[in-house]
Enzyme design. Structure first.
Site, PDB file in Angstrom:
ATOM      1  N   HIS A  28       0.830  -1.212   0.000  1.00 21.64           N
ATOM      2  CA  HIS A  28       0.000   0.000   0.000  1.00 21.64           C
ATOM      3  C   HIS A  28       0.859   1.255   0.000  1.00 21.64           C
ATOM      4  O   HIS A  28       1.973   1.273   0.517  1.00 21.64           O
ATOM      5  CB  HIS A  28      -1.037   0.006   1.134  1.00 21.64           C
ATOM      6  CG  HIS A  28      -0.519   0.243   2.523  1.00 21.64           C
ATOM      7  ND1 HIS A  28      -1.186  -0.205   3.639  1.00 21.64           N
ATOM      8  CD2 HIS A  28       0.578   0.882   2.987  1.00 21.64           C
ATOM      9  CE1 HIS A  28      -0.526   0.165   4.723  1.00 21.64           C
ATOM     10  NE2 HIS A  28       0.555   0.811   4.343  1.00 21.64           N
TER      11      HIS A  28
ATOM     12  N   GLU B  39      -4.988   0.143  -0.145  1.00 25.81           N
ATOM     13  CA  GLU B  39      -4.775  -1.281   0.064  1.00 25.81           C
ATOM     14  C   GLU B  39      -4.997  -2.036  -1.250  1.00 25.81           C
ATOM     15  O   GLU B  39      -5.741  -1.570  -2.116  1.00 25.81           O
ATOM     16  CB  GLU B  39      -5.786  -1.802   1.107  1.00 25.81           C
ATOM     17  CG  GLU B  39      -5.769  -1.061   2.436  1.00 25.81           C
ATOM     18  CD  GLU B  39      -4.599  -1.439   3.334  1.00 25.81           C
ATOM     19  OE1 GLU B  39      -3.474  -1.651   2.831  1.00 25.81           O
ATOM     20  OE2 GLU B  39      -4.804  -1.486   4.551  1.00 25.81           O
TER      21      GLU B  39
END
Ligand code: PGA
Length: 246
Positions: free
Chosen positions: A143, A148
């Protein structure tokens, strides 16, 4: 294309990046222009912030003409929560500088209408003229900010759900892991890629594997940091341990 720069330790990496920021602020303020910085939290940028504070105190570097936009904030945490990124930034950087409070922006974890807040954040960034320089760390899942996996190349500032590895890695800061928020607000991948320069910092062997993946894997949403391969001016500042697998 990503450039890699190997430093003898994290302090010398911090000094090099702080010097770049200082030079940028000086050049732009000479011609009356603000400098727009994208800032990150986590343990990685702490030596950089310590060095910026030193440059302010000892060399008179002024931040009066600097505008800042932080990458992300935990959902549900306000400025007075010790684990909020607003709290972190005040404690570790802003309160030690001469930056005007009105120049500081961090996504508001308490925003009632997150989608609207995120759209306003993008608009404020555009109104400021875009990011001159973005500081990044990298998560072990790839990330950048709280983008994410999977995070698309055209993602914008938005609410996301934190993944299990991120929540585990950040649990140390919360003491009780049940206290870690489920979600966060984060600038998107596209938001980050629009910065004119990107300086990513990664230190220690815990980052070696993900650094190698970010540099070598075909860009995809599975490892969001790989999108940085499309950036024209991105540098990874590494110590020897983080560069182990290169
Ligand atoms: P860290 O986090 O600086 O605490 O390692 C980096 C990140 O998750 O972006």
């Amino acid at each position: 294309m990503i450039h890699t720069r190997l430093h003898s330790n994290k302090q010398s990496a911090a000094q090099a990046v702080a010097r770049e920021i200082a030079d940028l602020i000086k050049i732009r303020s000479k011609s009356g222009k603000p400098t727009v910085l994208g800032l990150a939290t986590g343990s990685t940028p702490l030596p950089l912030y310590a060095e910026l504070i030193r440059l302010h105190r000892e060399e008179g570097l002024s931040f009066r003409s600097v505008l800042t936009f932080n990458l992300d904030e935990y959902e549900g945490l306000g400025a007075d929560h010790p684990q909020s990124y607003r709290f972190f930034m005040e404690a570790n950087l802003f309160r030690h500088l001469d930056i005007p409070a009105a120049n500081i922006r961090i996504p508001d974890g308490l925003a009632k209408d997150a989608a609207r807040h995120c759209a306003d954040y993008e608009a404020a960034l555009r109104d400021a003229g875009g990011l001159d320089l973005q500081i990044l760390g990298i998560g072990r899942n790839g990330h950048i900010g709280f983008n994410e996996p999977p995070s698309a190349i055209d993602s914008r500032t938005r609410r996301i759900t934190l993944d299990a590895l991120t929540r585990r890695d950040n649990a140390v800061f919360f003491g009780d892991s049940t206290q870690i928020p489920q979600g966060a607000l984060t600038m998107g991948v596209a938001t980050i890629l629009e910065a004119r320069r990107v300086e990513l910092l990664a230190f220690g062997e815990g980052k070696a594997e993900i650094v190698a993946r970010a540099l070598n894997e075909t860009p995809s949403a599975v490892c969001p940091a790989t999108w940085l391969q499309h950036h024209p001016a991105c540098t990874f500042h590494l110590d020897a341990a983080a560069a182990r697998d290169l």
